[in-house]
Design a protein around this motif. Structure first.
Motif, PDB file in Angstrom:
ATOM      1  N   GLY A 126      35.253  16.647  14.899  1.00  0.00           N
ATOM      2  CA  GLY A 126      36.220  17.212  13.973  1.00  0.00           C
ATOM      3  C   GLY A 126      36.898  18.407  14.611  1.00  0.00           C
ATOM      4  N   ALA A 127      36.279  19.574  14.522  1.00  0.00           N
ATOM      5  CA  ALA A 127      36.857  20.777  15.108  1.00  0.00           C
ATOM      6  C   ALA A 127      36.807  20.753  16.625  1.00  0.00           C
ATOM      7  CB  ALA A 127      36.107  22.004  14.589  1.00  0.00           C
ATOM      8  N   GLY A 128      35.983  19.895  17.197  1.00  0.00           N
ATOM      9  CA  GLY A 128      35.840  19.825  18.642  1.00  0.00           C
ATOM     10  C   GLY A 128      34.567  20.457  19.157  1.00  0.00           C
ATOM     11  N   GLN A 129      33.818  21.131  18.283  1.00  0.00           N
ATOM     12  CA  GLN A 129      32.574  21.753  18.744  1.00  0.00           C
ATOM     13  C   GLN A 129      31.545  20.698  19.149  1.00  0.00           C
ATOM     14  OE1 GLN A 129      31.505  24.390  15.506  1.00  0.00           O
ATOM     15  NE2 GLN A 129      32.623  26.073  16.416  1.00  0.00           N
ATOM     16  N   TRP A 130      31.401  19.651  18.346  1.00  0.00           N
ATOM     17  CA  TRP A 130      30.459  18.600  18.683  1.00  0.00           C
ATOM     18  C   TRP A 130      30.916  17.861  19.945  1.00  0.00           C
ATOM     19  CZ3 TRP A 130      26.068  16.589  19.345  1.00  0.00           C
ATOM     20  CH2 TRP A 130      25.889  15.225  19.542  1.00  0.00           C
ATOM     21  N   GLY A 131      32.201  17.541  20.024  1.00  0.00           N
ATOM     22  CA  GLY A 131      32.695  16.858  21.214  1.00  0.00           C
ATOM     23  C   GLY A 131      32.463  17.676  22.471  1.00  0.00           C
ATOM     24  N   SER A 132      32.717  18.977  22.408  1.00  0.00           N
ATOM     25  CA  SER A 132      32.479  19.854  23.554  1.00  0.00           C
ATOM     26  C   SER A 132      31.004  19.865  23.939  1.00  0.00           C
ATOM     27  CB  SER A 132      32.924  21.281  23.230  1.00  0.00           C
ATOM     28  OG  SER A 132      34.277  21.321  22.866  1.00  0.00           O
ATOM     29  N   ALA A 133      30.140  19.929  22.928  1.00  0.00           N
ATOM     30  CA  ALA A 133      28.700  19.974  23.189  1.00  0.00           C
ATOM     31  C   ALA A 133      28.204  18.677  23.822  1.00  0.00           C
ATOM     32  CB  ALA A 133      27.951  20.263  21.894  1.00  0.00           C
ATOM     33  N   LEU A 134      28.663  17.533  23.300  1.00  0.00           N
ATOM     34  CA  LEU A 134      28.211  16.269  23.878  1.00  0.00           C
ATOM     35  C   LEU A 134      28.781  16.073  25.278  1.00  0.00           C
ATOM     36  CD1 LEU A 134      26.436  13.803  23.231  1.00  0.00           C
ATOM     37  CD2 LEU A 134      28.543  12.595  22.620  1.00  0.00           C
ATOM     38  N   ALA A 135      30.028  16.486  25.500  1.00  0.00           N
ATOM     39  CA  ALA A 135      30.599  16.397  26.844  1.00  0.00           C
ATOM     40  C   ALA A 135      29.768  17.215  27.828  1.00  0.00           C
ATOM     41  CB  ALA A 135      32.045  16.882  26.830  1.00  0.00           C
ATOM     42  N   PHE A 136      29.389  18.434  27.418  1.00  0.00           N
ATOM     43  CA  PHE A 136      28.521  19.266  28.255  1.00  0.00           C
ATOM     44  C   PHE A 136      27.182  18.577  28.512  1.00  0.00           C
ATOM     45  CE2 PHE A 136      24.767  22.025  27.554  1.00  0.00           C
ATOM     46  CZ  PHE A 136      24.675  22.574  28.827  1.00  0.00           C
ATOM     47  N   ALA A 137      26.552  18.070  27.458  1.00  0.00           N
ATOM     48  CA  ALA A 137      25.232  17.454  27.592  1.00  0.00           C
ATOM     49  C   ALA A 137      25.289  16.223  28.491  1.00  0.00           C
ATOM     50  CB  ALA A 137      24.684  17.092  26.215  1.00  0.00           C
ATOM     51  N   CYS A 138      26.328  15.413  28.335  1.00  0.00           N
ATOM     52  CA  CYS A 138      26.458  14.224  29.182  1.00  0.00           C
ATOM     53  C   CYS A 138      26.626  14.606  30.646  1.00  0.00           C
ATOM     54  CB  CYS A 138      27.637  13.370  28.711  1.00  0.00           C
ATOM     55  SG  CYS A 138      27.319  12.436  27.202  1.00  0.00           S
ATOM     56  N   SER A 139      27.299  15.722  30.904  1.00  0.00           N
ATOM     57  CA  SER A 139      27.453  16.171  32.290  1.00  0.00           C
ATOM     58  C   SER A 139      26.116  16.562  32.903  1.00  0.00           C
ATOM     59  CB  SER A 139      28.428  17.351  32.354  1.00  0.00           C
ATOM     60  OG  SER A 139      27.836  18.558  31.891  1.00  0.00           O
ATOM     61  N   GLN A 140      25.164  16.978  32.061  1.00  0.00           N
ATOM     62  CA  GLN A 140      23.846  17.369  32.559  1.00  0.00           C
ATOM     63  C   GLN A 140      22.985  16.171  32.933  1.00  0.00           C
ATOM     64  OE1 GLN A 140      22.932  20.866  32.900  1.00  0.00           O
ATOM     65  NE2 GLN A 140      25.168  20.749  32.694  1.00  0.00           N
ATOM     66  N   PHE A 141      23.277  15.007  32.350  1.00  0.00           N
ATOM     67  CA  PHE A 141      22.431  13.831  32.584  1.00  0.00           C
ATOM     68  C   PHE A 141      23.222  12.649  33.153  1.00  0.00           C
ATOM     69  CE2 PHE A 141      20.240  16.275  29.258  1.00  0.00           C
ATOM     70  CZ  PHE A 141      19.009  16.454  29.884  1.00  0.00           C
ATOM     71  N   ASP A 142      24.427  12.916  33.683  1.00  0.00           N
ATOM     72  CA  ASP A 142      25.233  11.918  34.380  1.00  0.00           C
ATOM     73  C   ASP A 142      25.522  10.697  33.509  1.00  0.00           C
ATOM     74  OD1 ASP A 142      26.689  11.047  36.556  1.00  0.00           O
ATOM     75  OD2 ASP A 142      25.005   9.984  37.464  1.00  0.00           O
ATOM     76  N   VAL A 143      25.973  10.951  32.284  1.00  0.00           N
ATOM     77  CA  VAL A 143      26.358   9.895  31.355  1.00  0.00           C
ATOM     78  C   VAL A 143      27.846  10.063  31.038  1.00  0.00           C
ATOM     79  CG1 VAL A 143      26.013   8.941  29.026  1.00  0.00           C
ATOM     80  CG2 VAL A 143      24.051   9.778  30.345  1.00  0.00           C
ATOM     81  N   GLU A 144      28.609   8.958  31.029  1.00  0.00           N
ATOM     82  CA  GLU A 144      30.019   9.038  30.647  1.00  0.00           C
ATOM     83  C   GLU A 144      30.134   9.346  29.152  1.00  0.00           C
ATOM     84  OE1 GLU A 144      32.614   5.836  31.836  1.00  0.00           O
ATOM     85  OE2 GLU A 144      31.227   5.277  33.454  1.00  0.00           O
ATOM     86  N   CYS A 145      31.262   9.938  28.777  1.00  0.00           N
ATOM     87  CA  CYS A 145      31.451  10.348  27.381  1.00  0.00           C
ATOM     88  C   CYS A 145      32.878  10.071  26.944  1.00  0.00           C
ATOM     89  CB  CYS A 145      31.134  11.839  27.248  1.00  0.00           C
ATOM     90  SG  CYS A 145      31.137  12.474  25.561  1.00  0.00           S
TER      91      CYS A 145
END
Length: 437
Positions: A126-145
């Motif tokens: 929605g506001a982008g906070q969740w999207g930003s958080a998941l994008a960050f988390a995926c970068s930590q574990f080499d998963v596309e988002c």
């Protein structure tokens, strides 16, 4: 202060279990096999867990240590400005890499999916906070988002989009022409501002149709709320005195639950007498004006039926700036607990929330995201009531994110350009006619 080693699951401590999700076809409770196309088995297990505590994996703790434990701060300058005898504390989650509490669940979700061999995670934001958080988390574990961002926020918050791109995610405005559900929404309304319900439909549709892909949700579900309890567990350890009142904003419910659940455990056990209060936007009041019924979690009807407080899955909220609170339904677990009378719920309008945000910024120095300004508005109102009564209440709230990507909204507020959307009852009643029979 150390990071908690376990997440807390409140379900075993409730006086009655919550109603199960139902399969929309059979109306029978969903099983693990029904959820497997969308979630890894470890998260499915957490969703239905009867264990009071779930150990946090070491790999998740290693990432948490980038910002946890988060600070608990007494708002002394705000107290002085209000002239209140109340003592106000806030747990500040804006220190996470993505700037909000959402990383607390994004990291374990990315970890469990990576552990199961998932290549791609899809989600909405929605506001982008969740999207930003998941994008960050995926970068930590080499998963596309891939992220479907509600169109109203996509247009309002370009730099939140930029942050997701920096972390390596692909971002689509929702509704989009990339999915069947998005195309239908555009056909119905080419100028649609979007909604979390529509964006969920798009992300679920892509995940279900793509090999080695799964879906991640940033709020609402039991395992998401459980991951957020690191907030309340830390606060319990950090507070020098017990709170009389805990206040949190609610859209899907993860911020409020994360702060409140550990304190509710203490209250259910008879150790404290704290009151809990959820605050939602007047433009999207699922607790205070919705109905408690089985409904879809998304607009297209792709999810299981969830018993929750809902405005109807076809309800599209007005494009308020608290995009993270623009969801038609509320967490089924919190909805059940609200029915049990375990907490209160109130609404606040957009302008009074931004007024509270500006007052907080000018006293405490932190510009809050629009979502927690709802809790701040209620906190300030309660502190002023204490000023009138002379009560020395201890108030605790969660400042779940900073507003650095929301300054355009603050500009509009300061220029007198923000509108308080009045939600007509007939709009709710129309959406409720489409509840699944």
């Amino acid at each position: 202060m150390v990071i908690p080693s376990n997440w807390y699951n409140i379900v075993p401590d409730l006086p009655a279990p919550p109603p199960p999700p139902l399969h929309p076809g059979t109306r029978e409770p969903v099983g693990p096999g029904d959820l497997a196309p969308l979630f890894p088995m470890e998260l499915i297990g957490q969703e239905v867990s009867g264990e009071r505590y779930v150990p946090i994996p070491q790999e998740v703790l290693d990432v948490y240590r980038l910002w946890r434990p988060t600070p608990l701060i007494r708002a002394r300058r705000l107290e002085r400005a209000l002239g209140t005898p109340a003592r106000i504390y806030y747990k500040y989650e804006g220190v996470s890499p993505a700037g909000s509490h959402k990383a607390n669940t994004a990291v374990p979700q990315a970890y469990y999916n990576a552990k199961e061999g998932v290549r791609l995670l899809t989600t909405e934001t929605g506001a982008g906070q969740w999207g930003s958080a998941l994008a960050f988390a995926c970068s930590q574990f080499d998963v596309e988002c891939q992220i479907w961002m509600v169109r109203a926020s996509y247009d309002q918050k370009p730099y939140r989009r930029s942050l997701m791109h920096v972390y390596g995610a692909t971002v689509h405005a929702s509704p989009s022409s990339l999915t069947g559900s998005g195309s239908k929404a555009l056909a119905d309304d080419p100028a649609s501002p979007g909604s979390l319900g529509i964006a969920i439909s798009e992300a679920v549709e892509v995940a279900a149709a793509t090999p080695d892909a799964r879906y991640a949700l940033g709020s609402v579900l039991n395992h998401v709320l459980m991951h957020q309890t690191v907030i309340g567990e830390e606060a319990l350890d950090q507070l020098p005195e017990l709170p009389d009142l805990v206040i949190g904003c609610t859209g899907g419910g993860s911020n409020f639950a994360g702060l409140a659940f550990p304190f509710m455990r203490e209250k259910l056990a008879g150790r404290i007498k704290t009151v809990f209060r959820a605050v939602e936007p007047a433009a999207c009041p699922s607790f205070t004006r919705g109905v408690y019924a089985y409904d879809f979690g998304d607009t297209a009807g792709l999810t299981p039926l969830l018993k929750m407080h809902t405005l109807g899955h076809t309800f599209v909220p007005d494009p308020i700036h608290a995009g993270g609170l623009r969801y038609h339904g509320m967490s089924p677990l919190l909805s059940h607990m609200y029915e049990l009378g375990l907490f209160e719920a109130v609404t606040r309008s957009q302008n009074e929330c931004f007024e509270a945000g500006v007052r907080f910024a000018r006293t405490e120095g932190i510009v809050p995201a629009p979502e927690p300004t709802h809790a701040l508005a209620e906190t300030i109102a309660e502190a002023l009531r204490c000023k009138e009564s002379g009560e020395e209440k201890v108030i605790l709230t969660a400042l779940c994110g900073h507003g650095h990507f929301d300054l355009g909204a603050y500009d509009r507020y300061l220029a007198g350009g923000l509108e308080d959307h009045t939600l007509p009852q007939d709009r709710i009643e129309q959406a409720l006619t489409e509840l699944p029979g």
